[in-house]
Structures are given as structure tokens and as C-alpha cells.
Design an enzyme around this catalytic site. Structure first.
Site, short mmCIF file in Angstrom:
data_model
loop_
_atom_site.label_atom_id
_atom_site.label_comp_id
_atom_site.label_asym_id
_atom_site.label_seq_id
_atom_site.Cartn_x
_atom_site.Cartn_y
_atom_site.Cartn_z
CD GLU A 204 -3.21 -2.22 7.35
OE1 GLU A 204 -2.16 -2.50 6.80
OE2 GLU A 204 -3.81 -1.14 7.17
CB SER B 120 5.60 -1.67 11.81
OG SER B 120 5.18 -0.34 12.07
CG HIS C 208 -5.71 2.10 5.16
ND1 HIS C 208 -5.26 3.06 6.02
CD2 HIS C 208 -4.71 1.18 5.06
CE1 HIS C 208 -4.02 2.75 6.41
NE2 HIS C 208 -3.68 1.61 5.84
CD GLU D 167 -2.84 5.70 6.50
OE1 GLU D 167 -2.85 5.75 5.26
OE2 GLU D 167 -1.92 5.16 7.15
CG ASN E 292 -1.73 1.27 1.37
OD1 ASN E 292 -1.77 2.07 0.43
ND2 ASN E 292 -2.38 1.45 2.49
CD1 TRP E 293 4.03 1.29 -2.61
CD2 TRP E 293 3.69 2.06 -4.69
NE1 TRP E 293 4.86 0.61 -3.45
CE2 TRP E 293 4.68 1.06 -4.74
CE3 TRP E 293 3.31 2.69 -5.87
CZ2 TRP E 293 5.29 0.68 -5.93
CZ3 TRP E 293 3.92 2.30 -7.06
CH2 TRP E 293 4.90 1.31 -7.08
CE LYS E 294 -0.12 3.37 4.63
NZ LYS E 294 0.03 3.46 6.06
N GLY F 35 2.83 2.48 10.52
CA GLY F 35 3.80 3.55 10.29
C GLY F 35 4.54 3.98 11.54
N GLY G 87 2.97 -1.03 4.11
CA GLY G 87 3.11 0.37 3.70
C GLY G 87 4.56 0.69 3.37
N GLY G 88 5.24 1.29 4.32
CA GLY G 88 6.59 1.81 4.11
C GLY G 88 7.56 0.86 3.44
O1 LIG Z 1 -1.11 0.95 6.72
C1 LIG Z 1 -0.37 0.05 6.37
C2 LIG Z 1 -0.65 -0.72 5.15
O2 LIG Z 1 -1.94 -0.50 4.72
C3 LIG Z 1 0.84 -0.29 7.13
O3 LIG Z 1 1.78 0.70 6.95
P1 LIG Z 1 3.29 0.46 7.44
O4 LIG Z 1 3.71 -0.88 6.86
O5 LIG Z 1 4.07 1.60 6.90
O6 LIG Z 1 3.24 0.40 8.94
#
Ligand SMILES: O=C(CO)COP(=O)(O)O
Length: 252
Positions: free
Chosen positions: A167, A213, A95, A97, A9-11, A173, A234-235
Site C-alpha cells: 500500500e 484507492s 498498516h 496508519e 479494511n473498514w478502519k 484514501g 478501504g473506502g
Molecule cells: O488503507 C487502505 C486499505 O488498508 C486503502 O484505503 P483506501 O482504499 O480508502 O484508499
């Protein structure tokens, strides 16, 4: 057996140029998808180009959201029909967010999951508790309520196509990942909820990802758990080598 599924998930972190370059680089090195499925969920602007670059490979390209209505006056939104018109058949829905900042209520998440399924789009349905829920001991109740509302009115055969991503919001993050044992405990609770709602066949077919994470260094510890079938990352999905390492570690 459920096939592991790793989704990045590149956001809002990758430009179109970077996205296209990433797909070019990664497709040369991706393993066969016999043992693991993999996807990248990018900003809407990049989806068409990424799909074109990924032709002939098993790399799935997904959206990070879609709108629940078929079409209409929803400035700035993305319809399921627009996604399928460019061949996108995967979308992250609900998600944390979006739940926190963009009014993705449980009701809307439910409508979005239904719209996705109606269009043959696999929803990656995100659920997860806040830190205060975990500290007060209500994490299970919160996650089960999210699932119950997100899946309301969706019958068993269609529910089997859903991917659930657990999640915990406090792990996203932050570098503070859930322990594999705690993540497994919640994924088992999710599986039991699916069992009670849909029976064994559907409950055993639905893949449950852990997210929060996840990195190449810790993904194997999650994949070793009975009820964790992949990760939403994500990251650590934004760097080509790290993304490839996540997939390699999953099938090692
Ligand atoms: O929100 C996430 C994936 O959707 C997780 O993000 P991180 O892997 O950066 O913690």
C-alpha cells in the site's frame, strides 16, 4: 495458482449495528469462494457478532491489529488469544496508519507477525513507501527494508501463510491510486525479495495484495497484473454494492 484475496479494511468507519447489517446483506449475495477469497476487517467490538452472522458462509472476518504480547497489562489492546477464542483467524498488521500514529515500528510489526502465526492467525502484512520515498527514487529500498524486518526470523514454511499488502502511503484514501504498472513493478520487487529469501515455492505461494484507492472501476486493472493477487480496500469496501462489485470484478 494463487487464489485472489479481496479484503476490506473498514478502519474506524463502521458502527457495530452497521457492521452486523452489512454482513447480513452481503452474505445473501456473495459468490462461491472457489475462485476468490474475501474478508472484512472490522473494529474489534464487532468481530464476534460478525463471525456469528457469517457462520455457514465463506466470508472471513479479520481484525485490524493485534498486540504482540500474549497477555498482560496492555490497556486497550487486543490479544491473539482473544481473537482466536471467537474464531478470528485473520489480522491486518503494520498498516501505515498504525506505523504512523500508533508506534508500530518495524520491530513491533515483526513481533506481531510472529504472534499472529503462533496462534494460527493469517497476517496481512502491510508495507509501502511515503510520497517522498517515491519521489527520491528510494521506494524499492524502503519496501524491501520493511519486508526484511517484518519477516526477520520467520522460516519459509511459516512465511508461506503470510499475505503481503503493498500500500503506497500516498495512494491511501487520496483517490490517487498507483498505476497498475507501477503497482505491478513493486509487487514484482516484493516477489523477487521473497524468492531470494525463501526460494521459489514459498515466494510463489505468498499472495500479494495492492491497496490504495482501489474501487470496482479499477480493480480489474490491478488483478490483470502477474504479481498482484488481490486487494486491500478501504473506502470502497464500506458500501455493500461496492464491496460485492469488487469481488465480482476480480473473478470476471
Ligand atoms: O488503507 C487502505 C486499505 O488498508 C486503502 O484505503 P483506501 O482504499 O480508502 O484508499
Amino acid at each position: 495458482m494463487r487464489k485472489p484475496f479481496i479484503a476490506g479494511n473498514w478502519k474506524m468507519n463502521v458502527t457495530d449495528e452497521e457492521a452486523l447489517q452489512f454482513v447480513t446483506q452481503v452474505t445473501e449475495k456473495l459468490p462461491s469462494s472457489d475462485k476468490v477469497e474475501y474478508a472484512l476487517c472490522a473494529q474489534a467490538i464487532s468481530l464476534k457478532g460478525m463471525k456469528e452472522k457469517a457462520v455457514g458462509t465463506d466470508l472471513q472476518i479479520g481484525a485490524q491489529n493485534l498486540h504482540e504480547e500474549e497477555k498482560g497489562a496492555f490497556t486497550g489492546e487486543i490479544s491473539a488469544a482473544a481473537l482466536t477464542s471467537i474464531g478470528v483467524k485473520l489480522a491486518i498488521i503494520g498498516h501505515s496508519e498504525r506505523r504512523e500514529m500508533f508506534n508500530d515500528t518495524d520491530e513491533r510489526v515483526n513481533a506481531k507477525v510472529k504472534t499472529a502465526l503462533n496462534h494460527g492467525i493469517t497476517p496481512i502484512l502491510c508495507v509501502g513507501e511515503l510520497l517522498e520515498d517515491r519521489e527520491s527514487g528510494s521506494a524499492d529500498t524502503v519496501v524491501k527494508a520493511q519486508l526484511e524486518q517484518a519477516l526477520a526470523g520467520i522460516e519459509s514454511a511459516r512465511a508461506a501463510e503470510v499475505v503481503v499488502a503493498y500500500e503506497p502511503v500516498w495512494a491511501i484514501g487520496t483517490g490517487k491510486s498507483s498505476t497498475p504498472e507501477d503497482a505491478e513493478a513493486m509487487c514484482k520487487t516484493i516477489r523477487e525479495f521473497l524468492f531470494d529469501t525463501y526460494g521459489p515455492e514459498t515466494a510463489n505461494a505468498i499472495r500479494i495484495q495492492y491497496g490504495g484507492s482501489v474501487k470496482p472501476e479499477n480493480i480489474a486493472s490491478y488483478m490483470a497484473q502477474d504479481n498482484i493477487d488481490g486487494a486491500l480496500v478501504g473506502g470502497a469496501s464500506i458500501d455493500v454494492d461496492s464491496y460485492l462489485a469488487l469481488i465480482e470484478e476480480t473473478v470476471r
